[in-house]
Structure formats: C-alpha cells, structure tokens
Design a protein around this motif. Structure first.
Motif, PDB file in Angstrom:
ATOM      1  N   ASP A  37      41.210 -10.381  47.844  1.00  0.00           N
ATOM      2  CA  ASP A  37      41.236  -8.999  47.366  1.00  0.00           C
ATOM      3  C   ASP A  37      40.757  -8.038  48.454  1.00  0.00           C
ATOM      4  O   ASP A  37      41.296  -6.945  48.612  1.00  0.00           O
ATOM      5  N   TYR A  38      39.742  -8.457  49.176  1.00  0.00           N
ATOM      6  CA  TYR A  38      39.219  -7.626  50.266  1.00  0.00           C
ATOM      7  C   TYR A  38      40.282  -7.443  51.349  1.00  0.00           C
ATOM      8  O   TYR A  38      40.505  -6.327  51.840  1.00  0.00           O
ATOM      9  N   LEU A  39      40.958  -8.531  51.709  1.00  0.00           N
ATOM     10  CA  LEU A  39      42.008  -8.446  52.719  1.00  0.00           C
ATOM     11  C   LEU A  39      43.142  -7.542  52.231  1.00  0.00           C
ATOM     12  O   LEU A  39      43.673  -6.724  53.002  1.00  0.00           O
ATOM     13  N   ALA A  40      43.505  -7.662  50.979  1.00  0.00           N
ATOM     14  CA  ALA A  40      44.555  -6.801  50.430  1.00  0.00           C
ATOM     15  C   ALA A  40      44.152  -5.332  50.505  1.00  0.00           C
ATOM     16  O   ALA A  40      44.984  -4.454  50.788  1.00  0.00           O
ATOM     17  N   PHE A  41      42.883  -5.067  50.283  1.00  0.00           N
ATOM     18  CA  PHE A  41      42.402  -3.684  50.380  1.00  0.00           C
ATOM     19  C   PHE A  41      42.518  -3.166  51.804  1.00  0.00           C
ATOM     20  O   PHE A  41      42.958  -2.035  52.029  1.00  0.00           O
ATOM     21  N   LEU A  42      42.125  -3.984  52.784  1.00  0.00           N
ATOM     22  CA  LEU A  42      42.205  -3.547  54.179  1.00  0.00           C
ATOM     23  C   LEU A  42      43.636  -3.223  54.582  1.00  0.00           C
ATOM     24  O   LEU A  42      43.872  -2.352  55.429  1.00  0.00           O
ATOM     25  N   LYS A  43      44.600  -3.899  53.979  1.00  0.00           N
ATOM     26  CA  LYS A  43      46.016  -3.688  54.306  1.00  0.00           C
ATOM     27  C   LYS A  43      46.654  -2.584  53.470  1.00  0.00           C
ATOM     28  O   LYS A  43      47.829  -2.264  53.675  1.00  0.00           O
ATOM     29  N   SER A  44      45.905  -2.010  52.552  1.00  0.00           N
ATOM     30  CA  SER A  44      46.469  -1.040  51.618  1.00  0.00           C
ATOM     31  C   SER A  44      46.458   0.379  52.185  1.00  0.00           C
ATOM     32  O   SER A  44      45.750   0.690  53.151  1.00  0.00           O
ATOM     33  N   GLU A  45      47.235   1.238  51.548  1.00  0.00           N
ATOM     34  CA  GLU A  45      47.245   2.657  51.920  1.00  0.00           C
ATOM     35  C   GLU A  45      45.894   3.301  51.624  1.00  0.00           C
ATOM     36  O   GLU A  45      45.524   4.292  52.261  1.00  0.00           O
ATOM     37  N   GLU A  46      45.153   2.741  50.704  1.00  0.00           N
ATOM     38  CA  GLU A  46      43.838   3.282  50.366  1.00  0.00           C
ATOM     39  C   GLU A  46      42.864   3.154  51.540  1.00  0.00           C
ATOM     40  O   GLU A  46      41.992   4.002  51.731  1.00  0.00           O
ATOM     41  N   ALA A  47      43.016   2.105  52.332  1.00  0.00           N
ATOM     42  CA  ALA A  47      42.113   1.892  53.464  1.00  0.00           C
ATOM     43  C   ALA A  47      42.572   2.605  54.730  1.00  0.00           C
ATOM     44  O   ALA A  47      41.781   2.808  55.659  1.00  0.00           O
ATOM     45  N   ARG A  48      43.831   2.987  54.799  1.00  0.00           N
ATOM     46  CA  ARG A  48      44.396   3.597  56.005  1.00  0.00           C
ATOM     47  C   ARG A  48      43.550   4.758  56.554  1.00  0.00           C
ATOM     48  O   ARG A  48      43.289   4.812  57.764  1.00  0.00           O
ATOM     49  N   PRO A  49      43.093   5.707  55.728  1.00  0.00           N
ATOM     50  CA  PRO A  49      42.348   6.846  56.283  1.00  0.00           C
ATOM     51  C   PRO A  49      41.069   6.458  57.021  1.00  0.00           C
ATOM     52  O   PRO A  49      40.680   7.136  57.979  1.00  0.00           O
ATOM     53  N   PHE A  50      40.430   5.373  56.594  1.00  0.00           N
ATOM     54  CA  PHE A  50      39.199   4.963  57.262  1.00  0.00           C
ATOM     55  C   PHE A  50      39.473   4.516  58.692  1.00  0.00           C
ATOM     56  O   PHE A  50      38.679   4.765  59.603  1.00  0.00           O
ATOM     57  N   PHE A  51      40.600   3.856  58.904  1.00  0.00           N
ATOM     58  CA  PHE A  51      40.956   3.392  60.245  1.00  0.00           C
ATOM     59  C   PHE A  51      41.505   4.528  61.106  1.00  0.00           C
ATOM     60  O   PHE A  51      41.137   4.673  62.270  1.00  0.00           O
ATOM     61  N   GLU A  52      42.353   5.340  60.520  1.00  0.00           N
ATOM     62  CA  GLU A  52      42.940   6.428  61.295  1.00  0.00           C
ATOM     63  C   GLU A  52      41.898   7.470  61.676  1.00  0.00           C
ATOM     64  O   GLU A  52      42.011   8.102  62.745  1.00  0.00           O
ATOM     65  N   ALA A  53      40.885   7.656  60.853  1.00  0.00           N
ATOM     66  CA  ALA A  53      39.824   8.620  61.180  1.00  0.00           C
ATOM     67  C   ALA A  53      39.080   8.238  62.452  1.00  0.00           C
ATOM     68  O   ALA A  53      38.530   9.103  63.141  1.00  0.00           O
ATOM     69  N   GLU A  54      39.057   6.947  62.768  1.00  0.00           N
ATOM     70  CA  GLU A  54      38.361   6.479  63.973  1.00  0.00           C
ATOM     71  C   GLU A  54      39.315   6.321  65.159  1.00  0.00           C
ATOM     72  O   GLU A  54      38.889   5.909  66.238  1.00  0.00           O
ATOM     73  N   GLY A  55      40.595   6.625  64.967  1.00  0.00           N
ATOM     74  CA  GLY A  55      41.539   6.568  66.074  1.00  0.00           C
ATOM     75  C   GLY A  55      42.382   5.324  66.148  1.00  0.00           C
ATOM     76  O   GLY A  55      43.148   5.146  67.117  1.00  0.00           O
ATOM     77  N   PHE A  56      42.292   4.426  65.167  1.00  0.00           N
ATOM     78  CA  PHE A  56      43.133   3.246  65.149  1.00  0.00           C
ATOM     79  C   PHE A  56      44.542   3.602  64.695  1.00  0.00           C
ATOM     80  O   PHE A  56      44.738   4.533  63.918  1.00  0.00           O
ATOM     81  N   ALA A  57      45.513   2.831  65.167  1.00  0.00           N
ATOM     82  CA  ALA A  57      46.861   2.900  64.621  1.00  0.00           C
ATOM     83  C   ALA A  57      46.990   1.788  63.587  1.00  0.00           C
ATOM     84  O   ALA A  57      46.613   0.646  63.845  1.00  0.00           O
TER      85      ALA A  57
END
Length: 264
Positions: free
Chosen positions: A238-258
């Motif tokens: 479930d945690y891995l699915a969350f990391l791959k979800s659109e819900e988690a995207r903003p946390f990564f993009e805010a730090e400059g990740f693609a």
C-alpha cells in the motif's frame, strides 16, 4: 480476596485478553511500521510523502537514509527492510542479480539532475566541454559523493569525463559517504564547489546552483524502487502504491524531482 484469588483472576484476565486479540483482524492487532531504505537525496521529499501516507493510513514508516551503495550492502548482509529506493539502476540491479528484491514489483519512480554548487551568491558557471573547473577550485576541494560507488558521485564523474574535465580535478575531489554529506562540505565552506543533485541544492539555502550539467553528459538519473523479496509486511504494498500515485506526485515535484512512469 486472597493473593491466590487475585493471581488467578489476573491470569484469567490475561488469557481472555489474548483470546480476544487472536480474534481481531491482523490490522487491528498490530500495525507494523513500513521499513524503507532510501537514497539520502530523497530525504525531504520522502519524509513529506511518508507523513501524508501515515496520516491517511494510520501506519508509521521507519526510513533509513544513506548512500545507495551502503544501503544495498546492508540489505545484502541481511538488514531487515520492506522497500529499497536507490538513486541509480546499478545498485538495484546488484540486488536483483542476487534475488533479493521482488523484480516483478520494481518501478522507476523518479528522475533527477546533477548540478555544480558554490557558496551562497556564487556567480554562474558556463558548464561545457573543457570548462576550467580546476581554476575555479584553485587550492580548494571539489565536494562529491564517493565517485566510484555512490550514485551521485558516479554521475558527477561520468559528466566530468564526458566534458574532458575529470583528469584536471580528480586529485582535488573530496569524496563523501553520500550526497548530503557532499552538500554540507560546500554549505559549511569546507569546499568552494561541489557536485550534487538539483534536489539537494534546493534543500540548503547556504549554497547556490552555479551550473547544471547537460543531461547528455552522464547516464540518465533514475530512482528505482522495489520491495525486498523476503519482506512480509502487508502494508508495504500500500505504501509503494501511494508513492506511485498522483497523490504523492506534489511532494516529489516540490523538491525538484521528475516523476517517472513505467518499469525499467
């Protein structure tokens, strides 16, 4: 009531409690934290994403950050973890070759860039073939993660080799155990310049990005994630699915990740 009666009642109460727990769903009896081994460069983004997941699921995470090479070696030696997130494909491939990850669930999660940093306010540098990095460094050191083992260091070395600069600066390199340590060398003034990920530079106000290395000068920077083969924590999926979800995207993009999609 005698102490014998009280003892009997205590034992009976404990037995009843244990019997009740045995009847409860596993998720109620114990919510085992998800244990993650992750590349040091992910700390800010992954901490934020994990906090959001914990608030949503009620399940905690336990994250160990270090260089991908060190984490892979720990996993190889039997360190317990549910998920591994590497800063490059090589160390994930290393564990895959030993059958230590669930290859079917492996995913390319994120991308990044490497940059040249200097002290806060340092002027911009034109990074290109043959640029005079040695003159910029002078008598100082070039801070990098260990260039022969840690992904950020390997990417940096590859870029400098591609640009024809490595021979002139190899002796000036101050190798660090991970990219965050290299960042601190520059932030504390112990090295005038350093090579780190763009995401790390953004996390420290005491450094300035003075140049971005061309993407063609080094292998693509890919962060793969995979569950470990012997992990048995049901919450990990479930945690891995969350990391791959659109819900988690903003946390990564805010730090400059693609944010990447698809498996590699």
């Amino acid at each position: 009531m005698s102490w014998i009666d009280r003892s009997r009642r205590g034992v009976m109460g404990l037995a009843a409690s244990l019997a009740l727990l045995a009847c409860l769903p596993e998720t109620v009896v114990a919510q085992q934290p998800v244990t993650v081994f992750a590349a040091a460069s992910m700390k800010n983004a992954l901490d934020a994403a994990s906090t959001a997941w914990t608030e949503k699921s009620g399940i905690a995470t336990s994250i160990s950050y270090a260089g991908s090479s060190a984490l892979a070696r720990q996993i190889e030696a039997g360190a317990p973890a549910d998920l591994f997130i590497s800063a490059d494909l090589q160390w994930m491939d290393y564990l895959a070759a030993q059958g230590l990850i669930d290859a079917a669930s492996r995913t390319s999660l994120l991308g990044n860039r490497i940059v040249l940093i200097g002290a806060r306010g340092a002027p911009a540098v034109d990074i290109g073939p043959g640029f005079d990095l040695a003159a910029l460094i002078g008598d100082g050191k070039l801070a990098m993660a260990a260039p022969d083992s840690v992904p950020a260091g390997r990417y940096g070395k590859a870029a400098l080799e591609s640009l024809g600069v490595w021979p002139s600066v190899a002796a000036k390199v101050a190798g660090a155990e991970n990219v965050r340590a290299a960042l601190q060398y520059v932030a504390r003034g112990e090295a005038p310049y350093g090579i780190v990920y763009r995401t790390d530079a953004a996390a420290d106000p005491n450094v300035t990005v003075v140049g971005i290395f061309p993407e063609t000068s080094h292998p693509p920077i890919v962060y793969p994630v995979a569950p470990l083969r012997d992990a048995d924590n049901p919450a990990a999926a479930d945690y891995l699915a969350f990391l791959k979800s659109e819900e988690a995207r903003p946390f990564f993009e805010a730090e400059g990740f693609a944010v990447l999609h698809g498996d590699r």
